[in-house]
Structures are given as structure tokens and as C-alpha cells.
Design a protein around this motif. Structure first.
Motif, PDB file in Angstrom:
ATOM      1  N   ASN A  39       1.016  -1.198   0.186  1.00  0.00           N
ATOM      2  CA  ASN A  39       0.049   0.054   0.059  1.00  0.00           C
ATOM      3  C   ASN A  39       0.759   1.342   0.056  1.00  0.00           C
ATOM      4  OD1 ASN A  39      -2.497  -1.101  -0.078  1.00  0.00           O
ATOM      5  ND2 ASN A  39      -2.673  -1.360   2.204  1.00  0.00           N
ATOM      6  N   VAL A  40       1.827   1.138   0.835  1.00  0.00           N
ATOM      7  CA  VAL A  40       2.849   2.460   0.816  1.00  0.00           C
ATOM      8  C   VAL A  40       3.534   2.725  -0.493  1.00  0.00           C
ATOM      9  CG1 VAL A  40       4.914   3.223   1.966  1.00  0.00           C
ATOM     10  CG2 VAL A  40       3.007   2.237   3.538  1.00  0.00           C
ATOM     11  N   ILE A  41       4.279   1.572  -1.173  1.00  0.00           N
ATOM     12  CA  ILE A  41       4.655   1.637  -2.304  1.00  0.00           C
ATOM     13  C   ILE A  41       3.689   2.034  -3.499  1.00  0.00           C
ATOM     14  CG2 ILE A  41       5.942   0.187  -4.046  1.00  0.00           C
ATOM     15  CD1 ILE A  41       7.081  -1.155  -1.754  1.00  0.00           C
ATOM     16  N   ALA A  42       2.444   1.453  -3.340  1.00  0.00           N
ATOM     17  CA  ALA A  42       1.652   2.027  -4.369  1.00  0.00           C
ATOM     18  C   ALA A  42       1.341   3.169  -4.194  1.00  0.00           C
ATOM     19  CB  ALA A  42       0.385   0.942  -4.278  1.00  0.00           C
ATOM     20  N   GLY A  43       1.120   3.752  -2.870  1.00  0.00           N
ATOM     21  CA  GLY A  43       0.707   5.258  -2.811  1.00  0.00           C
ATOM     22  C   GLY A  43       1.856   6.146  -3.013  1.00  0.00           C
ATOM     23  N   LEU A  44       3.053   5.970  -2.804  1.00  0.00           N
ATOM     24  CA  LEU A  44       4.271   6.782  -3.200  1.00  0.00           C
ATOM     25  C   LEU A  44       4.369   6.880  -4.660  1.00  0.00           C
ATOM     26  CD1 LEU A  44       6.436   5.920  -0.023  1.00  0.00           C
ATOM     27  CD2 LEU A  44       5.061   8.185  -0.474  1.00  0.00           C
ATOM     28  N   LEU A  45       4.534   5.544  -5.280  1.00  0.00           N
ATOM     29  CA  LEU A  45       4.711   5.747  -6.666  1.00  0.00           C
ATOM     30  C   LEU A  45       3.342   6.368  -7.471  1.00  0.00           C
ATOM     31  CD1 LEU A  45       6.148   2.169  -7.327  1.00  0.00           C
ATOM     32  CD2 LEU A  45       7.300   4.410  -7.404  1.00  0.00           C
ATOM     33  N   GLY A  46       2.366   5.896  -6.894  1.00  0.00           N
ATOM     34  CA  GLY A  46       1.137   6.521  -7.513  1.00  0.00           C
ATOM     35  C   GLY A  46       0.984   8.189  -7.504  1.00  0.00           C
ATOM     36  N   SER A  47       1.333   8.633  -6.256  1.00  0.00           N
ATOM     37  CA  SER A  47       1.460   9.769  -5.990  1.00  0.00           C
ATOM     38  C   SER A  47       2.366  10.506  -7.262  1.00  0.00           C
ATOM     39  CB  SER A  47       1.815  10.332  -4.894  1.00  0.00           C
ATOM     40  OG  SER A  47       2.042  11.494  -4.592  1.00  0.00           O
ATOM     41  N   SER A  48       3.515  10.167  -7.377  1.00  0.00           N
ATOM     42  CA  SER A  48       4.412  10.617  -8.529  1.00  0.00           C
ATOM     43  C   SER A  48       4.003  10.324  -9.543  1.00  0.00           C
ATOM     44  CB  SER A  48       5.702   9.881  -8.381  1.00  0.00           C
ATOM     45  OG  SER A  48       6.342  10.039  -7.186  1.00  0.00           O
ATOM     46  N   VAL A  49       3.013   9.173 -10.282  1.00  0.00           N
ATOM     47  CA  VAL A  49       2.578   9.002 -11.400  1.00  0.00           C
ATOM     48  C   VAL A  49       1.471   9.950 -11.814  1.00  0.00           C
ATOM     49  CG1 VAL A  49       1.448   7.422 -13.024  1.00  0.00           C
ATOM     50  CG2 VAL A  49       3.512   6.715 -11.618  1.00  0.00           C
ATOM     51  N   GLY A  50       0.661  10.216 -10.533  1.00  0.00           N
ATOM     52  CA  GLY A  50      -0.552  10.853 -10.846  1.00  0.00           C
ATOM     53  C   GLY A  50      -0.380  12.669 -11.069  1.00  0.00           C
ATOM     54  N   GLN A  51       0.750  12.655 -10.154  1.00  0.00           N
ATOM     55  CA  GLN A  51       1.076  14.331 -10.283  1.00  0.00           C
ATOM     56  C   GLN A  51       1.757  14.701 -11.549  1.00  0.00           C
ATOM     57  OE1 GLN A  51       2.411  16.006  -6.578  1.00  0.00           O
ATOM     58  NE2 GLN A  51       1.387  14.562  -5.489  1.00  0.00           N
ATOM     59  N   ALA A  52       2.324  13.796 -12.001  1.00  0.00           N
ATOM     60  CA  ALA A  52       3.100  13.830 -13.398  1.00  0.00           C
ATOM     61  C   ALA A  52       2.006  13.806 -14.598  1.00  0.00           C
ATOM     62  CB  ALA A  52       4.290  12.675 -13.804  1.00  0.00           C
ATOM     63  N   LEU A  53       1.016  12.908 -14.452  1.00  0.00           N
ATOM     64  CA  LEU A  53       0.011  13.050 -15.653  1.00  0.00           C
ATOM     65  C   LEU A  53      -1.111  13.913 -15.389  1.00  0.00           C
ATOM     66  CD1 LEU A  53      -0.632   9.242 -15.603  1.00  0.00           C
ATOM     67  CD2 LEU A  53       0.800  10.567 -17.267  1.00  0.00           C
ATOM     68  N   ILE A  55      -3.777   3.667 -11.326  1.00  0.00           N
ATOM     69  CA  ILE A  55      -3.058   3.036 -12.546  1.00  0.00           C
ATOM     70  C   ILE A  55      -1.997   2.334 -12.304  1.00  0.00           C
ATOM     71  CG2 ILE A  55      -1.561   4.155 -14.332  1.00  0.00           C
ATOM     72  CD1 ILE A  55      -3.532   6.670 -14.453  1.00  0.00           C
ATOM     73  N   VAL A  56      -1.283   2.554 -11.296  1.00  0.00           N
ATOM     74  CA  VAL A  56      -0.097   1.684 -10.843  1.00  0.00           C
ATOM     75  C   VAL A  56      -0.327   0.342 -10.308  1.00  0.00           C
ATOM     76  CG1 VAL A  56       1.763   1.497  -9.168  1.00  0.00           C
ATOM     77  CG2 VAL A  56       1.571   3.870 -10.154  1.00  0.00           C
ATOM     78  N   ILE A  57      -1.432   0.292  -9.505  1.00  0.00           N
ATOM     79  CA  ILE A  57      -1.560  -1.005  -9.064  1.00  0.00           C
ATOM     80  C   ILE A  57      -2.466  -1.881 -10.261  1.00  0.00           C
ATOM     81  CG2 ILE A  57      -3.964  -2.222  -7.849  1.00  0.00           C
ATOM     82  CD1 ILE A  57      -3.473   0.232  -5.687  1.00  0.00           C
ATOM     83  N   ALA A  58      -3.278  -1.359 -11.212  1.00  0.00           N
ATOM     84  CA  ALA A  58      -3.890  -1.879 -12.510  1.00  0.00           C
ATOM     85  C   ALA A  58      -2.717  -2.466 -13.423  1.00  0.00           C
ATOM     86  CB  ALA A  58      -4.732  -0.815 -13.211  1.00  0.00           C
ATOM     87  N   VAL A  59      -1.601  -1.634 -13.276  1.00  0.00           N
ATOM     88  CA  VAL A  59      -0.452  -2.111 -14.427  1.00  0.00           C
ATOM     89  C   VAL A  59       0.318  -3.008 -13.623  1.00  0.00           C
ATOM     90  CG1 VAL A  59       1.686  -1.280 -15.229  1.00  0.00           C
ATOM     91  CG2 VAL A  59      -0.204   0.034 -15.554  1.00  0.00           C
ATOM     92  N   VAL A  60       0.508  -3.114 -12.455  1.00  0.00           N
ATOM     93  CA  VAL A  60       1.325  -4.114 -11.637  1.00  0.00           C
ATOM     94  C   VAL A  60       0.423  -5.379 -11.659  1.00  0.00           C
ATOM     95  CG1 VAL A  60       2.064  -4.902  -9.471  1.00  0.00           C
ATOM     96  CG2 VAL A  60       3.013  -2.476 -10.393  1.00  0.00           C
ATOM     97  N   SER A  61      -0.850  -5.483 -11.511  1.00  0.00           N
ATOM     98  CA  SER A  61      -1.875  -6.532 -11.219  1.00  0.00           C
ATOM     99  C   SER A  61      -2.008  -7.136 -12.817  1.00  0.00           C
ATOM    100  CB  SER A  61      -3.237  -6.210 -10.658  1.00  0.00           C
ATOM    101  OG  SER A  61      -3.884  -5.360 -11.522  1.00  0.00           O
ATOM    102  N   TYR A  62      -1.659  -6.297 -13.918  1.00  0.00           N
ATOM    103  CA  TYR A  62      -1.879  -6.896 -15.187  1.00  0.00           C
ATOM    104  C   TYR A  62      -0.710  -7.768 -15.468  1.00  0.00           C
ATOM    105  CZ  TYR A  62      -2.026  -7.149 -20.146  1.00  0.00           C
ATOM    106  OH  TYR A  62      -1.933  -7.795 -21.488  1.00  0.00           O
ATOM    107  N   PHE A  63       0.512  -7.242 -15.061  1.00  0.00           N
ATOM    108  CA  PHE A  63       1.718  -8.122 -15.546  1.00  0.00           C
ATOM    109  C   PHE A  63       2.034  -9.081 -14.159  1.00  0.00           C
ATOM    110  CE2 PHE A  63       2.586  -3.988 -17.796  1.00  0.00           C
ATOM    111  CZ  PHE A  63       2.902  -4.784 -18.954  1.00  0.00           C
ATOM    112  N   LEU A  64       1.421  -8.907 -13.113  1.00  0.00           N
ATOM    113  CA  LEU A  64       1.985  -9.836 -12.005  1.00  0.00           C
ATOM    114  C   LEU A  64       0.862 -10.683 -11.593  1.00  0.00           C
ATOM    115  CD1 LEU A  64       4.518  -7.719  -9.757  1.00  0.00           C
ATOM    116  CD2 LEU A  64       5.012  -9.450 -11.668  1.00  0.00           C
TER     117      LEU A  64
END
Length: 108
Positions: free
Chosen positions: A59-73, A95-104
Motif C-alpha cells: 500500500n505504501v509503495i503503491a501510494g508513493l509511486l502512484g502519487s508521483s505518477v498521478g501528479q506527473a500525468l 493506474i500503478v496497481i492496475a499495471v502491476v496486477s496486469y503483469f504480475l
């Protein structure tokens, strides 16, 4: 003033987003960012229905990565906590969770 005292004073100050904060405040900010990142990751996990499969660290990793991705987009708009705009951060975490769950994700 002796040179080593100036050096020590420089070591106790860090720069973040064009403002200077001391290291004690920096540690508080990092802890606050981790907490807010975990909340963002939890909300995104509930939106994507993947929350039960994710642990606290995910959750923490998804939140921190998602924050970077979301603010960039999507930019920085809406309410903000710990330097993270909440709405773009949650969208980015989804978006990060959807992409990671698609591949993993489990096949079959």
C-alpha cells in the motif's frame, strides 16, 4: 565562527521544494509522507478491488509511486497532504496497481 561549525550547520539543513528545513523536520516529513502514501495506496486498492491481496508495504509503495505518477500525468490540484495532491495521487495509484496486477496477476 570556526569552519567545522559552519559545516555542521550545513549538514543539519536540507532543501525541499525551494525551502530549507532541518533534518529533524525532514524525518517528520518522511514519516508523514509514508503514512499518507499508505492511505492513498489503501484507497486505490479498495477502488481496484485488489486491497485484500496487498499488504501494508505494498500500500505504501503503491501510494508513493502512484502519487508521483498521478501528479506527473494530472498535475497538482485539489487538497494536499505531505506534499501530495490527493486526487491525482489516488488516480495515479489506481493506474500503478492496475499495471502491476496486469503483469504480475495470476494467470488462469
Amino acid at each position: 565562527m570556526k569552519p567545522y561549525i559552519k559545516y555542521l550547520q550545513k549538514c543539519l539543513i536540507i532543501k525541499f521544494e525551494d525551502k530549507y528545513i532541518n533534518k529533524k523536520e525532514g524525518v517528520k516529513f518522511m514519516i508523514w509522507s509514508i503514512i499518507v502514501g499508505g492511505i492513498i495506496g489503501f484507497i486505490a486498492g479498495e477502488i481496484t478491488k485488489k486491497g485484500s491481496a496487498m499488504g501494508i508495504v505494498a500500500n505504501v509503495i503503491a501510494g508513493l509511486l502512484g502519487s508521483s505518477v498521478g501528479q506527473a500525468l494530472f498535475g497538482k490540484w485539489g487538497p494536499s497532504l505531505a506534499g501530495m495532491s490527493l486526487i491525482p495521487s489516488i488516480l495515479g495509484a489506481v493506474i500503478v496497481i492496475a499495471v502491476v496486477s496486469y503483469f504480475l496477476g495470476k494467470k488462469g
